[in-house]
Write a protein that holds these residues in place. Structure first.
Motif, PDB file in Angstrom:
ATOM      1  N   MET B  72       0.874  -1.171   0.000  1.00 54.35           N
ATOM      2  CA  MET B  72       0.000   0.000   0.000  1.00 54.35           C
ATOM      3  C   MET B  72       0.907   1.215   0.000  1.00 54.35           C
ATOM      4  N   ALA B 129      -5.997  -7.403 -13.114  1.00 52.39           N
ATOM      5  CA  ALA B 129      -5.613  -7.465 -11.703  1.00 52.39           C
ATOM      6  C   ALA B 129      -4.528  -8.528 -11.556  1.00 52.39           C
ATOM      7  N   HIS B 262      -1.302  -1.641  -9.096  1.00 55.47           N
ATOM      8  CA  HIS B 262      -1.940  -1.019  -7.936  1.00 55.47           C
ATOM      9  C   HIS B 262      -1.177  -1.316  -6.646  1.00 55.47           C
ATOM     10  N   PRO B 268      -4.094   3.638  -7.195  1.00 53.58           N
ATOM     11  CA  PRO B 268      -4.903   3.388  -5.996  1.00 53.58           C
ATOM     12  C   PRO B 268      -5.635   2.044  -6.029  1.00 53.58           C
ATOM     13  N   HIS B 269      -5.929   1.528  -4.845  1.00 51.29           N
ATOM     14  CA  HIS B 269      -6.647   0.252  -4.749  1.00 51.29           C
ATOM     15  C   HIS B 269      -8.155   0.415  -4.936  1.00 51.29           C
ATOM     16  N   GLY B 273     -10.378  -2.360  -6.155  1.00 52.81           N
ATOM     17  CA  GLY B 273     -10.151  -2.318  -7.594  1.00 52.81           C
ATOM     18  C   GLY B 273     -10.678  -1.016  -8.157  1.00 52.81           C
ATOM     19  N   PRO B 274     -10.427  -0.681  -9.410  1.00 52.22           N
ATOM     20  CA  PRO B 274      -9.684  -1.456 -10.397  1.00 52.22           C
ATOM     21  C   PRO B 274      -8.173  -1.466 -10.163  1.00 52.22           C
ATOM     22  N   VAL B 310      -5.503   2.970 -15.501  1.00 53.92           N
ATOM     23  CA  VAL B 310      -4.562   2.527 -14.469  1.00 53.92           C
ATOM     24  C   VAL B 310      -3.141   2.564 -15.049  1.00 53.92           C
TER      25      VAL B 310
END
Lengths: 439, 429
Positions: B72, B129, B262, B268-269, B273-274, B310
């Protein structure tokens, strides 16, 4: 060069000393010397925000943004009310992790719960999941939900979007399942051909509503035939059309899936989009990925949690119903915000304007000389016409900022109209068609 | 809190469309019978509803997020500006190629940067993902063995410490999963690996640094054993953040990788998602990649080219931090983790007493012995989520490079939470 590292050299040194180390190199003692990079990566040096911004804006400017879009084929330009960006732009939503820890994630969990409720309403089915990657993946995952030991053959109607079919085939390659196509009659799935194909090893049928050519399928007889053979029916549906059309649930579908992009998600050259999935109660435990459920906390207050974990990869490992972990939660939040902004009457108006404008466009094009390929079939917001010289037509349209329909094999074109297209521009498209044909 | 469906009133709405400028046509025939029940709220109610939901959500930008099992990191503001440019957001995916040169250049540039960072030869941005990238990579391995006539190579070796997506992905790709034991240090048990690798081995999936935060120093030996048995090596890039710019999977003997934009590349999460999970591979596997017009291609793993916006964010990040910033971010993530490990070691005995990578495992037995507090309530108070908590009561922690500014806070914070450990309210499941 910019960096987001907030530590000064002095602080770095103090931290290393606290760890009993002398240099950052000492952190990597476990990495064999022979695999350590001996020189810097061969990529450009970093840049400051001003330079990066200039370069990225330059890249964006190299694309053509069409003010008028008459192309759909799986990605649709609809009005996105400003409020959708506002409410889903909150930093907390954007930067939150998957809501495993309910105590710090009630907001995300509730937004997903509300999205799931919306999807059940739209599809007329009992349970929805928190989303998958896109509509095509949703269809492929739905096929997987239907697999049984002695049933590994998947039937897909030829009127299903070829991109969806391609993803179903790829997933089927993984599971060594067979995919067969159901032929069409006059632009829609042929029920007689379907009955012949429904052998005992068939697990499911995938049908699309409205189908890839824009035609409305008569779903109920198809799902009845599928059920009579012991297989399951999957309907890949357009969520905007569900505001007015009979729902997959009302037509006897076991699973409804679809691409949620029309619900407030920008075109964005194909992603991120939003796959939605809903199932009849008896298949609920086979739904892949996250599902949010409502519960109460120890004080009896309403709370939301991820539920039915037992199907998921972090518990079941190789026996999981799917490997999906990350989904498209923020896109799901956009869809839920869009649906709340529009409300039932607003969504119905979007659907009616789509239908009305598509019919207006079809008539205008027909009068200009582009004849519909399936003139007797009812359609929603897409239709196919003959189009002898699509390249010439598209470049004439492009010169006026218009993205024309999608050329299909056999000198045909797939057109789309939504609430965003004005009568003026549709008249102009017809006029350009006349000019191109005459020249 | 009330659901949005419980707010508003029947008939309450905002008209966003205005009148239709062509004659309105009502479809006939197959129309829905059941009325559509969606929220009926005013715009201000909608705005306030989501503001309230946001207040009940903790994101990386709200504070420290010491989660184990997932990187993160700070999601830079500039990335969002880049991803909201109309030149990217308002482009139809089926536009003619000459009208989307900018989009194609974004993808080409990102792919080549990711190839250089991983030591791979080719990359696809189609997977949406990490788990999707795993599935894609395993299908490449499957398609390769099929093409080579290796019909007997049906097994994928997965260390028992692997994240649950690894075995689940292998199973989706039609492989049988063989679990490989870890030794007492948390590393792959080489003898177990040698015993398992053989003529039926399709490949090995490995996360390195592994899921307990250690870089397996036997890495070259591991990949050699698998290659000698005729299998391919798959690198799960979930933990690449610790070593990017320091070492490359391609140089460790890996043939296929997936990355998580991500995690490692600052996108960003989004509350789950995405994401984006690019798959990379060495040249001999490139013809099998999805989304290509090669006869060997496995097809498509989703519609269109992937989660494009993304990719825009990840490219923006890499353009910003560049050649020097990549190893710098990695090194600071590792330094932060070690700093916290050292600061907490007297209160929480560590599972492995050695320098860690980006995360570490501490044990909570001493906590329970001395305070009587069991791990779950302590974890809930410490903003630590379940996947980072193992059933044996150990705890993975992973500060990201941007966690550093608060490095003095988390350790004392956890220290104080330890001393004041008491049960807190728990949601009933």
């Amino acid at each position: 060069m910019s960096t987001y590292v907030p530590v000064t050299r002095e602080e770095e040194q103090a931290m290393l000393e606290a760890c009993g180390l002398r240099s950052p190199e000492d952190l990597y003692g476990d990495v064999p010397a022979s695999v350590r990079l001996r020189k810097p990566l061969n990529i450009p040096e970093g840049m400051a925000e001003m330079q990066v911004r200039r370069e990225i804006e330059h890249l964006a400017a190299k694309n053509t943004v069409f003010p008028h879009v008459f192309r759909g084929a799986g990605a649709y330009r609809h009005l996105i009310p400003a409020i959708v960006d506002t409410v889903t732009g909150h930093e907390s939503f954007r930067t939150a992790y998957t809501p495993y820890q309910a105590e710090i994630s009630q907001g995300v969990l509730q937004s997903i719960f509300e999205f799931q409720t919306d999807i059940c309403e739209l599809t007329g089915l009992d349970a929805a999941n928190a989303s998958v990657y896109d509509g095509a993946c949703a269809a492929a995952e739905a096929c997987e939900m239907c697999r049984e030991k002695k049933r590994s053959r998947i039937l897909v109607s030829e009127s299903v979007d070829p991109k969806v079919l391609s993803v179903i085939r790829t997933y089927a390659f993984g599971r060594d399942a067979v995919v067969d196509l159901v032929p069409l009659r006059n632009g829609v799935t042929d029920p007689d051909a379907l009955i012949l194909l429904l052998q005992p090893d068939v697990s499911c049928l995938v049908i699309q509503q409205p189908n890839y050519f824009g035609c409305l399928e008569d779903l109920a007889p198809l799902t009845e035939a599928v059920h009579a053979s012991g297989a399951r029916a999957i309907v890949h549906c357009n969520p905007i059309a569900m505001a007015v059309l009979k729902t997959p649930g009302e037509c006897g579908a076991d699973i409804a899936v679809g691409e949620g992009q029309p619900l407030g998600i920008p075109l964005s050259w194909g992603g991120p989009y939003l796959g939605f999935m809903a199932a009849a109660a008896k298949l609920m435990r086979r739904l892949p990925g996250r599902i949010v459920g409502e519960t109460v906390d120890t004080d009896g207050r309403r709370a939301f949690v991820l539920t039915l974990h037992a199907r998921e990869q972090h518990i079941r490992r190789e026996k999981a119903s799917s490997n999906i972990c990350s989904n498209e939660a923020l896109c799901a939040a956009r869809a839920a915000a869009y649906l709340a902004a529009m409300g039932p009457e607003g969504l119905r108006q979007v659907a009616l304007q789509c239908v009305s404008k598509a019919h207006y466009l079809q008539k205008a094009l027909e009068q200009a000389g582009l004849h519909p390929v399936f003139p007797d079939q009812p359609f929603f917001h897409e239709f196919v016409t003959e189009c002898p010289d699509s390249e010439k037509l598209l470049s004439a349209l492009r010169a006026e900022g218009i993205l024309g329909g999608l050329p299909l094999a056999g000198n045909r074109m797939l057109w789309c109209a939504t609430e965003m297209n004005t009568r003026d521009k549709m008249d102009r498209v017809a006029a350009i068609v006349r000019e191109v044909t005459a020249s | 809190m009330k659901l949005i469906f419980e707010k508003g009133a029947p008939g309450r709405r905002t008209d966003y469309l205005g009148p239709c400028d062509v004659p309105v046509i009502e479809l006939e025939g197959a129309l829905r019978e059941k009325p559509l029940r969606l929220p009926e709220v005013s715009e201000v109610e909608l705005d306030r509803h989501y503001s309230a939901l946001a207040r009940h959500t903790h994101g990386v930008n709200d504070g420290f997020y010491p989660l184990g099992s997932c990187t993160m990191k700070y999601n830079p503001a500039l990335n969002e500006v880049a991803a909201s440019l109309p030149g990217f957001t308002d482009v139809h995916p089926l536009q003619e190629p000459e009208t989307v040169e900018g989009c194609r250049e974004v993808c080409d540039r990102l792919e080549s940067l990711l190839c250089e960072i991983t030591g791979m030869d080719a990359m696809t941005l189609q997977p949406a993902a990490g788990a999707h990238g795993e599935f894609t990579g395993l299908l490449l391995i499957k398609a390769y063995h099929r093409a080579m006539g290796h019909t007997n190579r049906t097994k994928i070796l997965v260390p028992d410490s692997a994240h649950g997506t690894n075995p689940a992905s292998a199973s989706m790709a039609g492989f049988e999963v063989v679990s490989i034991a870890s030794d007492e240090n948390g590393f792959v048990d080489l003898e177990a690996l040698k015993a398992a690798a053989g003529e039926d081995t399709a490949g090995l999936m490995l996360t390195n640094p592994n899921t307990v935060g250690l870089f397996d120093p036997q890495i070259l030996e591991i990949t050699r054993i698998v290659h000698e048995a005729g299998g391919l090596n798959y690198y799960d890039g979930a933990n690449l953040n610790a070593i990017m710019g320091i070492a490359r999977p391609g140089d460790m003997g890996f043939d296929v990788v997936h990355l998580n934009l991500h995690k490692t590349f600052s996108t960003p999460h989004g509350g789950g998602g995405p994401g984006s999970g690019p798959s990379g591979c060495r040249a001999f596997l490139a013809p099998f990649l999805p989304g290509r017009n090669t006869p060997e291609s496995i097809g498509n793993v989703r519609s269109f080219g992937g989660n494009f916006l993304v990719a825009v964010r990840a490219l923006t990040y890499l353009m910003t931090i560049g050649r020097e910033g990549i190893p710098e971010a990695a090194m600071h993530a590792v330094l932060n983790a070690n700093y916290m490990r050292v600061r907490l070691a007297d209160l929480f005995p560590m599972a492995f007493d050695r320098i860690c990578m980006h995360e570490f495992v501490m044990t909570l037995e001493k906590l329970k012995e001395e305070t009587g507090v069991s791990p779950p309530p302590w974890r809930r108070r410490s903003v630590l989520s379940p996947p980072g908590m193992s059933s044996s009561g150990t705890r993975r922690r992973r500060p990201s490079p941007s966690a550093r500014a608060r490095r003095r806070r988390p350790a004392p914070g956890l220290r104080s939470r330890r001393s004041s450990a008491s049960p807190v309210r728990e949601a009933r499941r």
